[in-house]
Write an enzyme that holds these catalytic residues in place. Sequence first.
Site, PDB file in Angstrom:
ATOM      1  N   TYR A 195       0.854  -1.182   0.000  1.00 21.96           N
ATOM      2  CA  TYR A 195       0.000   0.000   0.000  1.00 21.96           C
ATOM      3  C   TYR A 195       0.897   1.240   0.000  1.00 21.96           C
ATOM      4  O   TYR A 195       1.984   1.225   0.550  1.00 21.96           O
ATOM      5  CB  TYR A 195      -0.909   0.020   1.225  1.00 21.96           C
ATOM      6  CG  TYR A 195      -1.955  -1.062   1.229  1.00 21.96           C
ATOM      7  CD1 TYR A 195      -3.217  -0.837   0.690  1.00 21.96           C
ATOM      8  CD2 TYR A 195      -1.679  -2.319   1.768  1.00 21.96           C
ATOM      9  CE1 TYR A 195      -4.186  -1.838   0.691  1.00 21.96           C
ATOM     10  CE2 TYR A 195      -2.640  -3.321   1.773  1.00 21.96           C
ATOM     11  CZ  TYR A 195      -3.889  -3.081   1.238  1.00 21.96           C
ATOM     12  OH  TYR A 195      -4.836  -4.073   1.233  1.00 21.96           O
ATOM     13  N   ASP A 300      -7.268 -11.363  -0.277  1.00 21.18           N
ATOM     14  CA  ASP A 300      -6.798 -10.914   1.026  1.00 21.18           C
ATOM     15  C   ASP A 300      -7.370  -9.544   1.356  1.00 21.18           C
ATOM     16  O   ASP A 300      -7.878  -8.832   0.485  1.00 21.18           O
ATOM     17  CB  ASP A 300      -5.270 -10.834   1.040  1.00 21.18           C
ATOM     18  CG  ASP A 300      -4.736  -9.941  -0.080  1.00 21.18           C
ATOM     19  OD1 ASP A 300      -5.210 -10.085  -1.221  1.00 21.18           O
ATOM     20  OD2 ASP A 300      -3.861  -9.107   0.186  1.00 21.18           O
ATOM     21  N   ASP A 301      -7.275  -9.181   2.621  1.00 25.96           N
ATOM     22  CA  ASP A 301      -7.681  -7.856   3.108  1.00 25.96           C
ATOM     23  C   ASP A 301      -9.122  -7.519   2.742  1.00 25.96           C
ATOM     24  O   ASP A 301      -9.441  -6.401   2.331  1.00 25.96           O
ATOM     25  CB  ASP A 301      -6.729  -6.776   2.578  1.00 25.96           C
ATOM     26  CG  ASP A 301      -5.304  -6.985   3.074  1.00 25.96           C
ATOM     27  OD1 ASP A 301      -5.119  -7.724   4.059  1.00 25.96           O
ATOM     28  OD2 ASP A 301      -4.376  -6.414   2.475  1.00 25.96           O
ATOM     29  N   ILE A 302      -9.997  -8.521   2.879  1.00 25.08           N
ATOM     30  CA  ILE A 302     -11.426  -8.315   2.673  1.00 25.08           C
ATOM     31  C   ILE A 302     -12.179  -8.988   3.823  1.00 25.08           C
ATOM     32  O   ILE A 302     -11.597  -9.758   4.588  1.00 25.08           O
ATOM     33  CB  ILE A 302     -11.919  -8.913   1.329  1.00 25.08           C
ATOM     34  CG1 ILE A 302     -11.700 -10.442   1.317  1.00 25.08           C
ATOM     35  CG2 ILE A 302     -11.216  -8.240   0.154  1.00 25.08           C
ATOM     36  CD1 ILE A 302     -12.339 -11.139   0.135  1.00 25.08           C
ATOM     37  N   TYR A 355      -4.414 -15.740   5.373  1.00 22.62           N
ATOM     38  CA  TYR A 355      -3.155 -15.997   4.668  1.00 22.62           C
ATOM     39  C   TYR A 355      -1.946 -16.000   5.596  1.00 22.62           C
ATOM     40  O   TYR A 355      -0.817 -16.150   5.129  1.00 22.62           O
ATOM     41  CB  TYR A 355      -2.939 -14.932   3.591  1.00 22.62           C
ATOM     42  CG  TYR A 355      -2.974 -13.503   4.094  1.00 22.62           C
ATOM     43  CD1 TYR A 355      -1.855 -12.918   4.686  1.00 22.62           C
ATOM     44  CD2 TYR A 355      -4.125 -12.728   3.979  1.00 22.62           C
ATOM     45  CE1 TYR A 355      -1.889 -11.623   5.157  1.00 22.62           C
ATOM     46  CE2 TYR A 355      -4.168 -11.431   4.440  1.00 22.62           C
ATOM     47  CZ  TYR A 355      -3.050 -10.880   5.037  1.00 22.62           C
ATOM     48  OH  TYR A 355      -3.099  -9.586   5.504  1.00 22.62           O
TER      49      TYR A 355
END
Length: 889
Positions: A195, A300-302, A355
């Site tokens: 990010y 990922d990241d949801i 993960y």
Amino acid sequence: MHRSRTAAATALALALAVAPLLGMAGPPGAAAPARTARAGAAPAISPTPQSVRPRTDRVTLTPAVTVVAGPKADAAAVALVEESLHDAGAERVVRSGQAPAGRQLTVYVDGTEAARALAELGAGSSADLPAEGYALAVGDGRIALSGRDATGTYYAAQSLRQLLPHRDHPGAQIRGTAVRDWPATPLRGVIEGFYGTPWSHRARLDQLDFYGAHKMNLYVYSPKDDAYLREKWRDPYPADRLAEIKELVDRARERHVEFTYALSPGLSVCYSSDADLTALTAKFRTLWDIGVRTFAVPLDDISYTDWNCAADKDRFGTGGGAAGAAQAHLLNRVNREFIATHPGAQPLQMVPTEYYDVKPSPYKKALATQLDKDVLVEWTGVGVIAPTMTVAQARQAREVFGHPILTWDNYPVNDYVTNRLLLGPFNGREKGLPAQLAGITANPMIQPAASKLALHTVADYAWNDTAYDARASWGAAIEELAGGDARTAEALRAFADTGYASSLNPEQAPELAAALAEFGKGGPARKLDAVLRTLQDAPGVLRDRLPDRGFVEDSGPWLDAARAWGVAARTALRLVEATRAGQDAEAWRLRQRVPELVRTATSFVYVDMAGKRVPVLVADGVLDTFVDDALAGYDRALGVAGRPAASTDLSVYQDNAPSRMTDGDDATYFWSGAGPAAGAFVGLDLHAERPLGTVTLTMGKSGSPEDYLHHGVLEYSSDHKTWRRLAAFDGTPEVTVEPPAGTTARYVRARATQGQDNWLVVREFAVAGTDRVTVAGGPPAAPGSALRSAADGDPATVYRAARAAQPGEALEFTPDTPRTARSVTVLRPPGAPAGAARVAVRTGGSWHTLGTLSGALSRFAAGDGAIEGVRLMWRAGAAAPAVNEVILR
């Protein structure tokens, strides 16, 4: 010609079927792993080959060189061989179908002639090597190289490039060498998945060149700023964006790197929707048409507990197991309806929502039992940023996910610590791990060129973990990036050392710390000064000489900070020497200069993509500690306490460092980066055992009033080992405690007695001395200053008058109890005028004049008797007075 699909399929088949069970086997008759080249031996090849045997002969680079390439030789490999020969001094490189007569050097690339030469020179055949393996030999007046496949030949050419010198004329002598080499794991590369500020297109092209040179064969395109990968995943790319991606794909093909396109639909996808499947495969088809052959679907990241459509809840139910089933359903359809119907497509990759661990769960069980077995699962290890990664953990991951594992290793990524460059080596990964994996990908920093130091070491480990040595690989990365120039390498090593620490490398600035430790044990100051001088000069050297200009651009604010810290630390070193030598005036001059130099060193910022200015850190905990210790040593020599050193075992949010809770400014604060667990602490080092006065702890702040220790104790200690309770507190952000009379300590801390979710803000943490001094009189203090600053035990704080002194005006200091002292010292800022005041002491109820202020440091013999007070009687009309400290000792 791109890496052969047969080779790629063979490599992955080996990973899927063999690696998780037995580890990758070497070829028949494989030699023992290579070791680092000895001094005077042939130039080192990086990554370290699996087998290197030196020969006793040498080959001379003749003015004209003939390249004999087999009919199926990889074009990129042949071009690289010819380029490397020119760089080595060959005046003319001729490509021919056969070797010429005479003594002219011939280089054989693939084909029958290369195979014969390799056998005769002791390198054996490349035919029995694993995918991407190669054989290379130098000797008997010739050079030969051949790969198990096209990529292997390209890697052989990369190794030859390193064996050849860089010269502008022929005649170089090249040591005889026989190499047999192959990778430890099939897939090795980088995932652009951080990010923050994205890489430029130019930087991505440069990275692909770097990967090819380091035998990394995978690049996963997953930048978080590409809206067409995430929020707008259903939408087609505009023509200009698609053209840029095609340029990346083409460059990757030229460098034998698999370009992987990673589409992340999880924010809005309906897993059971035929329309969304069509949109996803249609997007993949547009990328297929420009040459992409490897695809990934990161999830990922949801959230997997909140469905994006009611149809998914109706079909799959709720909970982690339902999410795993839904994801498996979509991925299986992609795998069967797109990957399987496109010959040449590589195995589909996916990132699970869970993960980061190996704990069994309904979600993982659903993936293990329902997801097609040839899909690669990406995994970060045990933890999002795993300090270590072991063979046992990889086997557990394979078992719990039920699929081949491709690691997404979150190093050297720094999107969670944007104030740092992570410049240390890949570390904490067990030998034997690559053989358990389908491959290793590293998530790099926001700064692409600065990532190369760490990525060089990742490539070394992934290719040959058995021979991998983190420090040696790090040194080789520095030498390579410095272009072989000794002065540039020295500067780069000094700078990189300041960014060495990370979750994988817990020791910060190990080389600088060792030099400071040696000085602390009595080592010569000149030796430490030379080390600090190198650091101070390193930014200028790198800006002038480093070939990779991207590294200089990436590192700009950190280079500025390193130079400034070098100046501050060298000044602190001179302060230590002056203090030891009793050079009072010089020591005080340096003592006043250091804080301003530190303010400069801490002023440099990295500006992120949102425009936020983030103060950068270099060698934090090492340089700043040395400087603080130098100041504290001077203060102890004067006989004052000085500013306490703050510490904590909590993470720090952004730049809200522990030092902010002792800076005397209630508007600044320490702020933790997580809620304190039971036992977490913030503490003070008072530098010496001394009586404890009032202890104050002021926590919380406007905007986050609940960020304080809700349940804690204040404790004190003399040795930092045995702690005694001072007081307990609960439910209050402001704590004030009066220690029992006679209490002494060097250390004071506030410790959490219960864990909490709220983070911790400490605005001020202070301990008053019992030997307090009251300051009265005038002139009145200017705004931002205070009379008490002239006798607060900290020479860094200054009483500054709001105006010039008037007739008869004086500043008076009264200790709580009369104090026996041999001298009175008055410290003032640089340039303080002589004769500004007469100094008097009161003993036995009477005032006695000691003398007149002479400059920035004035010291007077105190005479006999306990001192009941000190008076500075100002000369009327003089400039507004200023006093750092009045000291009785």
